[in-house]
Scaffold this motif. Structure first.
Motif, mmCIF file in Angstrom:
data_model
loop_
_atom_site.group_PDB
_atom_site.id
_atom_site.type_symbol
_atom_site.label_atom_id
_atom_site.label_comp_id
_atom_site.label_asym_id
_atom_site.label_seq_id
_atom_site.Cartn_x
_atom_site.Cartn_y
_atom_site.Cartn_z
ATOM 1 N N GLY A 122 47.965 31.776 39.210
ATOM 2 C CA GLY A 122 47.747 32.123 40.614
ATOM 3 C C GLY A 122 46.392 32.757 40.837
ATOM 4 O O GLY A 122 45.735 32.511 41.860
ATOM 5 N N LEU A 123 45.943 33.575 39.876
ATOM 6 C CA LEU A 123 44.628 34.205 39.993
ATOM 7 C C LEU A 123 43.524 33.161 39.932
ATOM 8 O O LEU A 123 42.573 33.197 40.730
ATOM 9 N N CYS A 134 48.045 40.844 36.416
ATOM 10 C CA CYS A 134 46.967 39.969 35.933
ATOM 11 C C CYS A 134 45.706 40.258 36.746
ATOM 12 O O CYS A 134 45.707 40.105 37.971
ATOM 13 N N GLN A 135 44.663 40.696 36.082
ATOM 14 C CA GLN A 135 43.420 41.029 36.770
ATOM 15 C C GLN A 135 42.239 40.513 35.967
ATOM 16 O O GLN A 135 42.190 40.679 34.742
ATOM 17 N N GLY A 136 41.298 39.849 36.645
ATOM 18 C CA GLY A 136 40.155 39.268 35.949
ATOM 19 C C GLY A 136 38.872 39.411 36.735
ATOM 20 O O GLY A 136 38.879 39.815 37.911
ATOM 21 N N GLY A 138 43.054 40.484 41.446
ATOM 22 C CA GLY A 138 44.318 40.511 40.739
ATOM 23 C C GLY A 138 45.340 39.585 41.363
ATOM 24 O O GLY A 138 45.214 39.167 42.517
ATOM 25 N N SER A 139 46.388 39.270 40.585
ATOM 26 C CA SER A 139 47.462 38.418 41.073
ATOM 27 C C SER A 139 48.696 38.654 40.209
ATOM 28 O O SER A 139 48.648 39.372 39.196
ATOM 29 N N GLY A 166 39.500 29.853 42.700
ATOM 30 C CA GLY A 166 39.000 28.497 42.882
ATOM 31 C C GLY A 166 38.785 28.102 44.325
ATOM 32 O O GLY A 166 38.082 27.125 44.601
ATOM 33 N N ARG A 167 39.353 28.865 45.261
ATOM 34 C CA ARG A 167 39.155 28.510 46.674
ATOM 35 C C ARG A 167 37.732 28.782 47.147
ATOM 36 O O ARG A 167 37.317 28.279 48.197
#
Length: 328
Positions: free
Chosen positions: A287-288, A246-248, A281-282, A293-294
Motif C-alpha cells: 500500500g505504501l 510500515c514507513q519508508g 507511512g501505511s 507511485g501516484r
C-alpha cells in the motif's frame, strides 16, 4: 521538411534532456530514430529558442540541459499541457501558492489551443479540507523562497517570530536554517537557534524575515541524521500522529510545493528546486509503494529494503496485468 514533424521531434528531444543530466549524441539519435547530425541540428534549434544546452567531450560526445538565467519558451505535448493545468488548478484550490498558481493557470489557458482548453475547462477541482482547517494560515511564497535561499547558501537568518500567531507577541530570533519541511499542509523551518543553543521548528506562516541575512555558517549535524524522524519526534505529544507499521523514505523528482498538498500525514523535505524527500507511512508495504507511485515522476527509494521489495512486487503485478491484456 514537415514542420509539425520537426516540432514534435524538438519536443521529444527536450523531454529526453530533462529526464537525466547527461545524454550521449548516439543515445539521443537512437531514441529519436534520427542521425547524430540531425541531433546536433536540433540542439542548435533549441539553443536558438533559449534553452542552455551544453555540449561535453567524451568517447561519443554528449549534451546536458543546464539552468539558464532567462526562462525560454516552454514546449509541451498535449498530455503534458493538460497535466500542468491540472496541477496548477489543484494548487490554486487551496495550497500555499494559490494566488500565483491561479495567475499561472490563466496564462497557460490563454495560449492553449481550443482542443486543450476544452479539456482543461471540463476539469473542476474543489479543495476539501479536514474540519477546522479552513482557517489554517498559509505560508507566503516569497518567505518560502527567502528561507530556501538561506538554507542552500548556509546564511544565518534573523526574523521576527509570532509564537502564538499574533504580531504583538513577536520575538526576534537568530538561527542557522537547516531544512524546510511540510506536514499536514503547513510549512516548517528546522533550524539551530543561536540564542537558545538548541534545535527548533518554526511555523513559516509566523516568520517575518529581516534583511540582510547574517554571515555564512558551517551546517551542524542533526541529531540522528534523519530530518523526518527528528521533526516527527517534536510533534509527538502535541497532536495525534499515526504510528504506521510500515514507513519508508523516497526522493521524488518534483518540487516540495508540488508534493506537499498530497503528502497526507507524511513529511516532505525540500532538497532543491526540483526534488524533495518524502517520508510516508501505511498499513502495508504494498500500500505504501502504491501511494508513492501516484506521484508521476522518477522515484529513488531510500529505504527500508521492504519498500524496495514492495515496488518490485508491484512492478511484476503490473507487468503481468499488461501481458494478460495484450494476450486477450
Amino acid at each position: 521538411m514537415d514542420m509539425h514533424r520537426t516540432s514534435s521531434r524538438l519536443l521529444a528531444l527536450l523531454s529526453l534532456l530533462q529526464t537525466r543530466p547527461d545524454w550521449s549524441g548516439e543515445d539521443l539519435a537512437e531514441r529519436l530514430d534520427i542521425t547524430p547530425r540531425t541531433v546536433r541540428r536540433d540542439v542548435d534549434r533549441l539553443r536558438e529558442l533559449g534553452y542552455p544546452i551544453m555540449a561535453f567531450k567524451g568517447p561519443s560526445g554528449g549534451y546536458r540541459l543546464d539552468a539558464g538565467t532567462h526562462l525560454p519558451p516552454l514546449l509541451f505535448d498535449d498530455d503534458q499541457a493538460v497535466a500542468l493545468a491540472l496541477a496548477l488548478q489543484t494548487a490554486a484550490a487551496g495550497t500555499t501558492l494559490a494566488e500565483d498558481a491561479a495567475r499561472a493557470l490563466a496564462t497557460i489557458r490563454q495560449v492553449m489551443p481550443p482542443r486543450l482548453r476544452h479539456r482543461m475547462d471540463r476539469m473542476r477541482i474543489t479543495a476539501v479540507h479536514p474540519p477546522g482547517s479552513g482557517d489554517t494560515p498559509q505560508a507566503d511564497a516569497h518567505v518560502l523562497t527567502d528561507l530556501s535561499t538561506a538554507i542552500h547558501t548556509h546564511a544565518e537568518l534573523r526574523f521576527d517570530y509570532a509564537a502564538d500567531g499574533t504580531a504583538t507577541t513577536g520575538q526576534r530570533r537568530r538561527v542557522q536554517p537547516h531544512h524546510l519541511v511540510t506536514r499536514r499542509g503547513r510549512w516548517y523551518l528546522l533550524a539551530w537557534d543561536l540564542d537558545r543553543e538548541d534545535w527548533r521548528t518554526f511555523r513559516v506562516d509566523r516568520i517575518q524575515p529581516r534583511t540582510p541575512t547574517g554571515p555564512r555558517f558551517t551546517p551542524r549535524e542533526l541529531p540522528g541524521g534523519d530530518v523526518a524522524a527528528f521533526v516527527m519526534s517534536r510533534f509527538r505529544g502535541s497532536d495525534a500522529t499515526t504510528d504506521w507499521p510500515c514507513q519508508g523514505q523516497v526522493v521524488l523528482n518534483l518540487p516540495a510545493t508540488t508534493v506537499a498538498p498530497f503528502a497526507q500525514d507524511g513529511i516532505v523535505e525540500e532538497l532543491g528546486p526540483d526534488h524533495c524527500r518524502l517520508t510516508l507511512g501505511s498499513w502495508s508495504w504494498t500500500g505504501l509503494a502504491a501511494a508513492i507511485g501516484r506521484f508521476d515522476t522518477d522515484i529513488e527509494v531510500i529505504g527500508p529494503p521492504e519498500l524496495n521489495d514492495a515496488f518490485a512486487h508491484l512492478a511484476t503485478r503490473y507487468a503481468n496485468a499488461v501481458r494478460k491484456t495484450v494476450e486477450s
